[in-house]
Design a protein around this motif. Structure first.
Motif, PDB file in Angstrom:
ATOM      1  N   ASN A 140       3.870   3.842 -26.893  1.00 34.36           N
ATOM      2  CA  ASN A 140       2.894   4.052 -25.780  1.00 34.36           C
ATOM      3  C   ASN A 140       1.550   4.503 -26.179  1.00 34.36           C
ATOM      4  OD1 ASN A 140       5.065   3.451 -24.061  1.00 34.36           O
ATOM      5  ND2 ASN A 140       5.269   5.505 -23.438  1.00 34.36           N
ATOM      6  N   PHE A 141       1.568   5.712 -27.264  1.00 37.08           N
ATOM      7  CA  PHE A 141       0.583   6.171 -27.814  1.00 37.08           C
ATOM      8  C   PHE A 141      -0.370   5.195 -28.525  1.00 37.08           C
ATOM      9  CE2 PHE A 141       1.632  10.911 -28.568  1.00 37.08           C
ATOM     10  CZ  PHE A 141       1.836  10.986 -27.095  1.00 37.08           C
ATOM     11  N   LEU A 188      -3.157  13.081 -28.086  1.00 38.31           N
ATOM     12  CA  LEU A 188      -2.074  13.128 -27.142  1.00 38.31           C
ATOM     13  C   LEU A 188      -0.994  13.981 -27.762  1.00 38.31           C
ATOM     14  CD1 LEU A 188      -2.211   9.235 -26.532  1.00 38.31           C
ATOM     15  CD2 LEU A 188      -3.295  11.127 -25.234  1.00 38.31           C
ATOM     16  N   ALA A 226      -6.427   2.574 -19.529  1.00 44.04           N
ATOM     17  CA  ALA A 226      -5.582   3.279 -20.704  1.00 44.04           C
ATOM     18  C   ALA A 226      -4.054   2.874 -20.782  1.00 44.04           C
ATOM     19  CB  ALA A 226      -5.805   4.631 -20.614  1.00 44.04           C
ATOM     20  N   GLY A 227      -3.452   2.673 -19.836  1.00 42.41           N
ATOM     21  CA  GLY A 227      -2.141   2.166 -19.615  1.00 42.41           C
ATOM     22  C   GLY A 227      -1.975   0.758 -19.838  1.00 42.41           C
ATOM     23  N   ASN A 256      -6.145   0.896 -26.075  1.00 45.96           N
ATOM     24  CA  ASN A 256      -6.922   0.475 -24.895  1.00 45.96           C
ATOM     25  C   ASN A 256      -8.269   1.243 -24.777  1.00 45.96           C
ATOM     26  OD1 ASN A 256      -4.946  -1.233 -24.174  1.00 45.96           O
ATOM     27  ND2 ASN A 256      -3.981   0.314 -22.905  1.00 45.96           N
ATOM     28  N   GLN A 298      -7.286   5.337 -16.062  1.00 48.58           N
ATOM     29  CA  GLN A 298      -5.966   5.424 -16.355  1.00 48.58           C
ATOM     30  C   GLN A 298      -5.507   4.183 -16.384  1.00 48.58           C
ATOM     31  OE1 GLN A 298      -3.990   8.743 -14.600  1.00 48.58           O
ATOM     32  NE2 GLN A 298      -5.756  10.090 -14.381  1.00 48.58           N
ATOM     33  N   PHE A 342      -2.133   3.225 -25.993  1.00 49.70           N
ATOM     34  CA  PHE A 342      -3.220   4.044 -25.328  1.00 49.70           C
ATOM     35  C   PHE A 342      -4.480   4.092 -25.831  1.00 49.70           C
ATOM     36  CE2 PHE A 342      -5.128   7.905 -23.916  1.00 49.70           C
ATOM     37  CZ  PHE A 342      -4.687   8.119 -22.340  1.00 49.70           C
TER      38      PHE A 342
END
Length: 148
Positions: A131-132, A110, A30-31, A138, A27, A135
């Motif tokens: 944000n997506f 998502l 991914a962030g 990443n 996580q 994500f």
């Protein structure tokens, strides 16, 4: 209410990619780009994560709780329980799912739903879309680098 839902195909098995969702280190990977650090209390269902935001979001600590966690179906849902005074979303819920696409690929899906606070739905959706974008980038970079 704003609904942002997107999906992308990833050139890795669903099980490999699920590790980005189901582990603390995954996580954090991914962030990157909008979250500078994450701290966790617990694992799986009921887990609480505190994210220190950065970049286009600004700087704050946002707290989310995992309200749905299904290892078999490779899906989870988070709900913001503290916006950190920064995130302009009420009743935010984020859903993530990994879907098998053969033995060496998967679909990452998502979805976020929320009510914008003191801003237009279009402007609020742009924040979620950014944000997506981070994500998905990443995840693909982590897979290409062999991080998972």
């Amino acid at each position: 209410m704003v609904v942002n839902q997107q999906a992308t195909k990833v050139a890795a098995s669903a099980e490999r990619v699920w590790k980005l969702f189901s582990t603390h280190d995954g996580q954090r990977i991914a962030g990157k780009g909008y979250v500078s650090s994450m701290e966790f209390e617990g694992n799986g269902l009921g887990m609480v994560r505190t994210m220190r935001t950065e970049g286009h979001l600004g700087v704050a600590s946002v707290v989310e709780r995992c309200d749905h966690y299904d290892e078999v179906n490779m899906e989870m849902t988070y709900q913001i329980i503290d916006t950190g005074g920064l995130v302009p979303f009420a009743d935010y819920r984020g859903f993530a799912k990994v879907i098998r696409a053969g033995p060496d690929a998967c679909i990452v899906m998502l979805r976020s739903t929320f009510i914008p606070v003191d801003m237009s739905e279009a402007d609020a959706k742009k924040i979620s879309e950014k944000n997506f974008e981070f994500f998905f980038q990443n995840i693909k970079a982590a897979v290409a680098a062999g991080a998972v």
